[in-house]
Motif scaffolding. Structure first.
Motif, PDB file in Angstrom:
ATOM      1  N   ARG A  99     -29.286 101.529 -64.293  1.00  0.00           N
ATOM      2  CA  ARG A  99     -30.498 100.772 -63.967  1.00  0.00           C
ATOM      3  C   ARG A  99     -30.485  99.434 -64.691  1.00  0.00           C
ATOM      4  O   ARG A  99     -30.092  99.368 -65.855  1.00  0.00           O
ATOM      5  CB  ARG A  99     -31.760 101.560 -64.365  1.00  0.00           C
ATOM      6  N   PHE A 100     -30.953  98.386 -64.019  1.00  0.00           N
ATOM      7  CA  PHE A 100     -30.874  97.036 -64.562  1.00  0.00           C
ATOM      8  C   PHE A 100     -32.163  96.275 -64.298  1.00  0.00           C
ATOM      9  O   PHE A 100     -32.628  96.214 -63.151  1.00  0.00           O
ATOM     10  CB  PHE A 100     -29.709  96.273 -63.922  1.00  0.00           C
ATOM     11  N   PRO A 101     -32.735  95.659 -65.330  1.00  0.00           N
ATOM     12  CA  PRO A 101     -33.863  94.756 -65.095  1.00  0.00           C
ATOM     13  C   PRO A 101     -33.370  93.523 -64.329  1.00  0.00           C
ATOM     14  O   PRO A 101     -32.283  93.011 -64.594  1.00  0.00           O
ATOM     15  CB  PRO A 101     -34.306  94.364 -66.508  1.00  0.00           C
ATOM     16  N   VAL A 102     -34.174  93.073 -63.392  1.00  0.00           N
ATOM     17  CA  VAL A 102     -33.848  91.869 -62.635  1.00  0.00           C
ATOM     18  C   VAL A 102     -34.802  90.766 -63.083  1.00  0.00           C
ATOM     19  O   VAL A 102     -36.031  90.894 -62.955  1.00  0.00           O
ATOM     20  CB  VAL A 102     -33.975  92.095 -61.119  1.00  0.00           C
ATOM     21  N   LEU A 103     -34.238  89.686 -63.648  1.00  0.00           N
ATOM     22  CA  LEU A 103     -35.042  88.602 -64.195  1.00  0.00           C
ATOM     23  C   LEU A 103     -35.368  87.572 -63.124  1.00  0.00           C
ATOM     24  O   LEU A 103     -34.579  87.332 -62.210  1.00  0.00           O
ATOM     25  CB  LEU A 103     -34.297  87.927 -65.355  1.00  0.00           C
ATOM     26  N   GLY A 104     -36.530  86.936 -63.286  1.00  0.00           N
ATOM     27  CA  GLY A 104     -36.946  85.894 -62.352  1.00  0.00           C
ATOM     28  C   GLY A 104     -36.567  84.521 -62.856  1.00  0.00           C
ATOM     29  O   GLY A 104     -35.449  84.291 -63.312  1.00  0.00           O
ATOM     30  N   GLU A 105     -37.521  83.598 -62.811  1.00  0.00           N
ATOM     31  CA  GLU A 105     -37.250  82.216 -63.196  1.00  0.00           C
ATOM     32  C   GLU A 105     -36.998  82.050 -64.686  1.00  0.00           C
ATOM     33  O   GLU A 105     -36.304  81.144 -65.118  1.00  0.00           O
ATOM     34  CB  GLU A 105     -38.423  81.327 -62.771  1.00  0.00           C
ATOM     35  N   SER A 106     -37.565  82.951 -65.503  1.00  0.00           N
ATOM     36  CA  SER A 106     -37.367  82.870 -66.953  1.00  0.00           C
ATOM     37  C   SER A 106     -36.989  84.242 -67.486  1.00  0.00           C
ATOM     38  O   SER A 106     -37.117  85.254 -66.792  1.00  0.00           O
ATOM     39  CB  SER A 106     -38.641  82.367 -67.649  1.00  0.00           C
ATOM     40  N   ASN A 107     -36.559  84.254 -68.738  1.00  0.00           N
ATOM     41  CA  ASN A 107     -36.165  85.515 -69.360  1.00  0.00           C
ATOM     42  C   ASN A 107     -37.343  86.420 -69.664  1.00  0.00           C
ATOM     43  O   ASN A 107     -37.157  87.593 -69.995  1.00  0.00           O
ATOM     44  CB  ASN A 107     -35.391  85.241 -70.657  1.00  0.00           C
ATOM     45  N   ASP A 108     -38.559  85.880 -69.576  1.00  0.00           N
ATOM     46  CA  ASP A 108     -39.756  86.688 -69.799  1.00  0.00           C
ATOM     47  C   ASP A 108     -40.380  87.147 -68.483  1.00  0.00           C
ATOM     48  O   ASP A 108     -41.478  87.696 -68.482  1.00  0.00           O
ATOM     49  CB  ASP A 108     -40.792  85.910 -70.606  1.00  0.00           C
TER      50      ASP A 108
END
Length: 287
Positions: A99-108
């Protein structure tokens, strides 16, 4: 028969069976008393070593918060929404995670979670162009669960079970990303990590390797490490030397990966896909 006993008798001096009965009837007892009962059961050979370890873990887990067991942000393996499919696939294969977090425009900004099996189910060998594949991948990114650092671990386990969820993103009081936590992290606090047969042996945090260097366990307190190696690593951000070393790697290192810190040559000797467990430490004077 109980009427014959003095009413002022210390509960700690009750028989084992009496105290065991008290533990599971009436008002909840002090945790230390319950642990003492479990330990006495082990001494009386009512429960074996493995059962004792699991029971102690189950009792103690209620004292833990998510911050105590989470994988720190610096050690997270994440996917970025604008990366190519090849980059995603390379990370999935090299990390071994599911399982992997998918990041958006920023790391937060975590926009979802990708399951490796969902990525494989797309049939990456199919004759899709990059744009079509990217749209397909976007459709399989699942909703993400956020939990606060202060959440109790036993409550988190209950939520994981009820929601059939296996991973959550940990956030601080300002909603910044602190790390991630999985159901495996919780279960390991109860049953312990699955290790080699010699796990029952006592392992020194810092031990000579016979070649002028030392084998250091990742859970060694920073103060102990500093005292032994005459270093001055700060304990403000991390409690153990493993946290310091992995922070300096900037990722979860693999076995035999090396780094040099404060005139120490550090080589990873034991690690899994989520954390480092032991290092070999050599000083400049080591042959």
């Amino acid at each position: 028969m109980s009427d014959d006993r003095p009413t002022s008798r210390n509960p700690g001096k009750k028989s084992f069976l009496e105290r065991l009965g008290d533990a599971f009837t009436g008002e909840p007892r002090d945790k230390d008393e319950l642990l003492a009962i479990v330990q006495e059961a082990h001494q009386n050979e009512i429960v074996d070593d493995d059962s004792l370890r699991i029971m102690q873990g189950a009792i103690n887990v209620s004292d833990l918060h998510v911050r105590d067991i989470m994988i720190p942000r610096s050690q997270m393996v994440s996917l970025e929404h604008d990366e190519s499919i090849k980059e995603w696939t390379a990370k999935v294969v090299s990390s071994g995670h599911s399982r992997f977090p998918v990041l958006g425009e920023s790391n937060d900004e975590v926009i979802g979670v990708l399951l490796a099996k969902d990525l494989l189910s797309l049939g990456l060998t199919a004759d899709f162009n990059e744009e079509e594949m990217q749209k397909a991948v976007g459709s399989i990114v699942r909703d993400v669960t956020f939990v606060p650092e202060a959440k109790r671990v036993n409550v988190l386990l209950r939520d994981f079970r009820q929601n059939r969820n296996h991973m959550a993103i940990v956030v601080d009081e300002y909603r910044g990303i602190s790390g991630l936590v999985t159901i495996e992290d919780v279960l390991e606090e109860i049953v312990g990590e699955i290790e080699d047969e010699h796990d029952d042996e006592t392992i020194d945090n810092i031990a000579s390797n016979g070649n002028g260097g030392f084998i250091v366990q990742a859970l060694t307190p920073i103060d102990d490490f500093n005292d032994h190696f005459n270093t001055q690593f700060s304990d403000e951000e991390f409690d153990t030397i493993g946290g310091v070393i992995m922070h300096n790697f900037g990722r979860v290192p693999k076995r035999d990966d090396t780094i040099e810190l404060d005139d120490l040559l550090i080589r990873v000797t034991t690690a899994d896909n989520r954390r480092v467990k032991a290092f070999e430490i050599k000083t400049e004077t080591t042959d």
